[in-house]
Design a protein around this motif. Structure first.
Motif, PDB file in Angstrom:
ATOM      1  N   LYS A 175       6.327   0.505   6.492  1.00  0.00           N
ATOM      2  CA  LYS A 175       5.540   0.177   7.812  1.00  0.00           C
ATOM      3  C   LYS A 175       4.114   0.582   7.723  1.00  0.00           C
ATOM      4  CE  LYS A 175       5.703  -1.387  12.040  1.00  0.00           C
ATOM      5  NZ  LYS A 175       6.010  -2.653  12.392  1.00  0.00           N
ATOM      6  N   GLN A 176       3.811   1.917   7.162  1.00  0.00           N
ATOM      7  CA  GLN A 176       2.433   2.300   7.039  1.00  0.00           C
ATOM      8  C   GLN A 176       1.786   1.423   6.231  1.00  0.00           C
ATOM      9  OE1 GLN A 176       2.050   6.137   5.421  1.00  0.00           O
ATOM     10  NE2 GLN A 176       0.044   6.553   6.561  1.00  0.00           N
ATOM     11  N   LEU A 177       2.088   0.931   5.240  1.00  0.00           N
ATOM     12  CA  LEU A 177       1.250   0.227   4.089  1.00  0.00           C
ATOM     13  C   LEU A 177       1.177  -1.234   4.556  1.00  0.00           C
ATOM     14  CD1 LEU A 177      -0.051   0.048   1.638  1.00  0.00           C
ATOM     15  CD2 LEU A 177       2.312  -0.647   0.433  1.00  0.00           C
ATOM     16  N   ALA A 178       2.250  -1.660   5.499  1.00  0.00           N
ATOM     17  CA  ALA A 178       1.953  -3.078   6.282  1.00  0.00           C
ATOM     18  C   ALA A 178       0.943  -3.010   7.145  1.00  0.00           C
ATOM     19  CB  ALA A 178       3.383  -3.518   6.802  1.00  0.00           C
ATOM     20  N   GLU A 179       0.999  -1.808   8.062  1.00  0.00           N
ATOM     21  CA  GLU A 179      -0.325  -1.856   9.015  1.00  0.00           C
ATOM     22  C   GLU A 179      -1.818  -1.583   8.534  1.00  0.00           C
ATOM     23  OE1 GLU A 179       1.251   1.674  10.952  1.00  0.00           O
ATOM     24  OE2 GLU A 179       2.482   0.331  12.394  1.00  0.00           O
ATOM     25  N   SER A 180      -1.812  -0.573   7.401  1.00  0.00           N
ATOM     26  CA  SER A 180      -3.090  -0.695   6.557  1.00  0.00           C
ATOM     27  C   SER A 180      -3.772  -1.587   5.587  1.00  0.00           C
ATOM     28  CB  SER A 180      -3.026   0.856   6.101  1.00  0.00           C
ATOM     29  OG  SER A 180      -2.016   1.096   5.201  1.00  0.00           O
ATOM     30  N   ARG A 181      -2.573  -1.658   4.696  1.00  0.00           N
ATOM     31  CA  ARG A 181      -2.976  -2.460   3.608  1.00  0.00           C
ATOM     32  C   ARG A 181      -2.046  -3.604   3.238  1.00  0.00           C
ATOM     33  NH1 ARG A 181      -3.769   2.312   2.127  1.00  0.00           N
ATOM     34  NH2 ARG A 181      -2.057   2.404   0.539  1.00  0.00           N
ATOM     35  N   PRO A 182      -1.756  -4.747   4.174  1.00  0.00           N
ATOM     36  CA  PRO A 182      -0.617  -5.743   3.802  1.00  0.00           C
ATOM     37  C   PRO A 182      -0.890  -6.469   2.712  1.00  0.00           C
ATOM     38  CG  PRO A 182      -2.290  -6.307   5.565  1.00  0.00           C
ATOM     39  CD  PRO A 182      -2.495  -5.068   5.367  1.00  0.00           C
ATOM     40  N   GLU A 183      -2.189  -6.711   2.316  1.00  0.00           N
ATOM     41  CA  GLU A 183      -2.240  -7.513   0.869  1.00  0.00           C
ATOM     42  C   GLU A 183      -1.742  -6.572  -0.239  1.00  0.00           C
ATOM     43  OE1 GLU A 183      -5.480  -4.407   1.541  1.00  0.00           O
ATOM     44  OE2 GLU A 183      -4.472  -6.042   2.592  1.00  0.00           O
ATOM     45  N   GLU A 184      -1.881  -5.476  -0.148  1.00  0.00           N
ATOM     46  CA  GLU A 184      -1.275  -4.749  -1.255  1.00  0.00           C
ATOM     47  C   GLU A 184       0.291  -4.965  -1.432  1.00  0.00           C
ATOM     48  OE1 GLU A 184      -2.640  -0.863  -1.542  1.00  0.00           O
ATOM     49  OE2 GLU A 184      -4.611  -1.493  -1.561  1.00  0.00           O
ATOM     50  N   LEU A 185       0.939  -4.623  -0.383  1.00  0.00           N
ATOM     51  CA  LEU A 185       2.380  -5.029  -0.140  1.00  0.00           C
ATOM     52  C   LEU A 185       2.817  -6.250  -0.627  1.00  0.00           C
ATOM     53  CD1 LEU A 185       4.811  -3.423   0.548  1.00  0.00           C
ATOM     54  CD2 LEU A 185       4.583  -4.370   3.084  1.00  0.00           C
ATOM     55  N   HIS A 186       2.071  -7.293  -0.409  1.00  0.00           N
ATOM     56  CA  HIS A 186       2.315  -8.603  -0.611  1.00  0.00           C
ATOM     57  C   HIS A 186       2.124  -8.865  -2.361  1.00  0.00           C
ATOM     58  CE1 HIS A 186       1.014 -12.886  -1.333  1.00  0.00           C
ATOM     59  NE2 HIS A 186       2.057 -13.286  -0.845  1.00  0.00           N
ATOM     60  N   GLU A 187       1.070  -8.103  -2.674  1.00  0.00           N
ATOM     61  CA  GLU A 187       0.919  -8.072  -4.180  1.00  0.00           C
ATOM     62  C   GLU A 187       1.927  -7.430  -4.942  1.00  0.00           C
ATOM     63  OE1 GLU A 187      -2.283  -6.188  -7.599  1.00  0.00           O
ATOM     64  OE2 GLU A 187      -2.466  -5.838  -5.531  1.00  0.00           O
ATOM     65  N   VAL A 188       2.587  -6.457  -4.409  1.00  0.00           N
ATOM     66  CA  VAL A 188       3.621  -5.981  -5.030  1.00  0.00           C
ATOM     67  C   VAL A 188       5.063  -6.823  -4.936  1.00  0.00           C
ATOM     68  CG1 VAL A 188       5.479  -4.003  -4.742  1.00  0.00           C
ATOM     69  CG2 VAL A 188       3.133  -3.421  -4.566  1.00  0.00           C
ATOM     70  N   VAL A 189       5.085  -7.437  -3.904  1.00  0.00           N
ATOM     71  CA  VAL A 189       6.161  -8.455  -3.743  1.00  0.00           C
ATOM     72  C   VAL A 189       5.934  -9.575  -5.029  1.00  0.00           C
ATOM     73  CG1 VAL A 189       7.310 -10.488  -2.535  1.00  0.00           C
ATOM     74  CG2 VAL A 189       6.714  -8.275  -1.464  1.00  0.00           C
ATOM     75  N   GLU A 190       4.726 -10.178  -5.125  1.00  0.00           N
ATOM     76  CA  GLU A 190       4.398 -11.214  -6.010  1.00  0.00           C
ATOM     77  C   GLU A 190       4.734 -10.664  -7.957  1.00  0.00           C
ATOM     78  OE1 GLU A 190       1.355 -14.336  -5.164  1.00  0.00           O
ATOM     79  OE2 GLU A 190       0.359 -12.428  -5.129  1.00  0.00           O
ATOM     80  N   GLN A 191       4.351  -9.345  -7.877  1.00  0.00           N
ATOM     81  CA  GLN A 191       4.869  -8.718  -9.199  1.00  0.00           C
ATOM     82  C   GLN A 191       5.974  -8.772  -9.367  1.00  0.00           C
ATOM     83  OE1 GLN A 191       2.262  -5.477  -8.948  1.00  0.00           O
ATOM     84  NE2 GLN A 191       0.250  -6.136  -9.461  1.00  0.00           N
ATOM     85  N   LEU A 192       6.716  -8.112  -8.084  1.00  0.00           N
ATOM     86  CA  LEU A 192       8.184  -8.066  -8.244  1.00  0.00           C
ATOM     87  C   LEU A 192       8.803  -9.230  -8.802  1.00  0.00           C
ATOM     88  CD1 LEU A 192      10.669  -6.261  -8.221  1.00  0.00           C
ATOM     89  CD2 LEU A 192      10.784  -6.378  -5.989  1.00  0.00           C
ATOM     90  N   CYS A 193       8.561 -10.365  -8.068  1.00  0.00           N
ATOM     91  CA  CYS A 193       9.223 -11.687  -8.292  1.00  0.00           C
ATOM     92  C   CYS A 193       8.905 -12.044  -9.481  1.00  0.00           C
ATOM     93  CB  CYS A 193       8.826 -12.720  -7.066  1.00  0.00           C
ATOM     94  SG  CYS A 193       9.389 -12.201  -5.603  1.00  0.00           S
ATOM     95  N   ARG A 194       7.750 -12.036  -9.973  1.00  0.00           N
ATOM     96  CA  ARG A 194       7.510 -12.342 -11.457  1.00  0.00           C
ATOM     97  C   ARG A 194       8.368 -11.945 -12.592  1.00  0.00           C
ATOM     98  NH1 ARG A 194       1.814 -12.687  -9.873  1.00  0.00           N
ATOM     99  NH2 ARG A 194       1.406 -10.566 -10.800  1.00  0.00           N
TER     100      ARG A 194
END
Length: 391
Positions: free
Chosen positions: A27-46
């Motif tokens: 939640k803290q990461l989504a509030e402060s740096r959502p683009e990084e959380l999105h990047e993590v998801v992209e990397q995990l999916c790859r």
């Protein structure tokens, strides 16, 4: 400085997020740096194959991150959550059902957490394929907005909804706003949980007294099987993964039944599995009169909350499953408008019933309805229990 900051190539940080992060950290990461959380998801999916245990684990982690973003109010969080649910979430055919549930969950959280103007920005491009997962998540968003009474009258959303209707998306059949008969959907009243016992049933609904004429009429009822109609009537409970397959039966009478004789004395003469052994256990079977909005709400709730070991289906699809079941119970063709169906429901006679049998365990959720059509010659019965038969 946050030691968990994700940077390109930082494998340790990525593993920390997708293996050890707790909800507060996400939640803290989504509030402060959502683009990084999105990047993590992209990397995990790859990296995930999408099949087998690794794919299942990845889907669960990706879903958790998407739900966290959806639940965090900001335009970027909404954009990233929809991108994950619509583009990255389908990791493989083996997890298709779970991916669909997560898309519905993300849509529900978005509608509750985000500003409508930020959601509206997600509908700029009209769809051309309802099989596209990005289109599916937006269809769910429109369905959730309809239940909140929001979105109708906004040109961008109206145009998207109209295109979904043209393409034949199942959710596009539903009204763009909540109908009066749906006023109880997802509304919980303190002190009023599921009806578990005949005593609770009698305390909430007017009981229909037994009659000799009802008993006699029950003996004349002939069963008229209809597998397709039965499947539609059972939909809310099967998609909600209730513990036992619902019982759905249809009967025809040779002559009209007096509504006053449509009660437990009539029901007990029908060859119902849910009433097998009735009279051998202590306690009397009861039937009480109810109204269409109560029945529709129970059907919605069965799918929305899911069974004890199941999972909810989200508001948009729970609404569709509830109406499919309602139409089947009334024997209405699919092309009858919803407002007309609501009006016709008032012309039917609706009962709840319960008994002391092996079917009705009285410890989780037991639901049983029967409906008499306006001609007074056709009867439908739906009974469902969420108690494991092995218990």
């Amino acid at each position: 400085m946050n030691d968990n900051r994700v940077t390109p190539g930082d494998d340790a940080s990525r593993r920390h997020l997708w293996e050890r992060s707790d909800p507060a950290e996400l939640k803290q990461l989504a509030e402060s740096r959502p683009e990084e959380l999105h990047e993590v998801v992209e990397q995990l999916c790859r990296r995930a194959s999408g099949e087998g245990p690794d794919g299942t684990s990845a889907l669960r982690i990706v879903g958790r991150m998407a739900e966290t973003l959806a639940d965090t109010r900001s335009r970027d969080c909404a954009k990233f959550a929809v991108d994950i649910a619509g583009r990255l979430l389908p990791l493989g055919s083996a997890q298709g059902e779970e991916a669909g549930r997560l898309r519905r969950s993300v849509a529900a959280k978005l509608v509750k957490a985000q500003q409508l103007r930020d959601l509206e920005a997600l509908f700029g491009e009209l769809p051309d394929d309802v099989q596209n997962s990005a289109v599916e998540v937006r269809a769910c968003l429109l369905g959730e907005l309809a239940l909140m009474g929001a979105g109708r009258g906004r040109p961008v959303l109206d145009a998207y909804a109209e295109r979904l209707r043209e393409l034949g998306h199942p959710l596009a059949r539903l009204p763009r706003t909540r109908l009066d008969i749906e006023h109880r959907f997802a509304v919980r009243v303190r002190g009023l949980g599921p009806v578990k016992t005949p005593a609770q049933l009698q305390s909430r609904f007017p009981e229909i007294p037994p009659t000799d004429n009802g008993t006699a009429a029950g003996h004349t009822a002939g069963e008229t099987p209809d597998a397709q109609r039965a499947r539609a009537a059972a939909e809310p409970f099967t998609v909600g993964d209730w513990a036992r397959e619902p019982e759905v039966r249809f009967f025809t009478l040779p002559s009209p039944l007096d509504p006053d004789d449509f009660g437990i004395s009539f029901i007990k003469q029908l060859p119902l599995d849910c009433l097998a052994g009735e009279g051998t256990r202590r306690g009397d079977a009861v039937a009480c009169r109810t109204m269409p909005d109560d029945v529709l709400n129970e059907l919605f709730s069965a799918a929305y909350y899911g069974g004890v070991n199941g999972r909810g289906q989200g508001g948009a699809y729970s609404r569709l499953h509830a109406w499919n079941s309602m139409y089947a119970l009334m024997g209405l063709p699919a092309d009858v408008p919803f407002l007309d169906a609501a009006g016709r429901a008032a012309d039917h006679r609706w009962l709840r019933f319960m008994a002391f049998t092996d079917w009705f365990r009285h410890d989780t959720s037991d639901v049983a309805f029967t409906v008499l059509d306006p001609t007074r010659t056709r009867v439908a019965v739906l009974a469902a229990t969420d108690t494991d038969v092995d218990d």
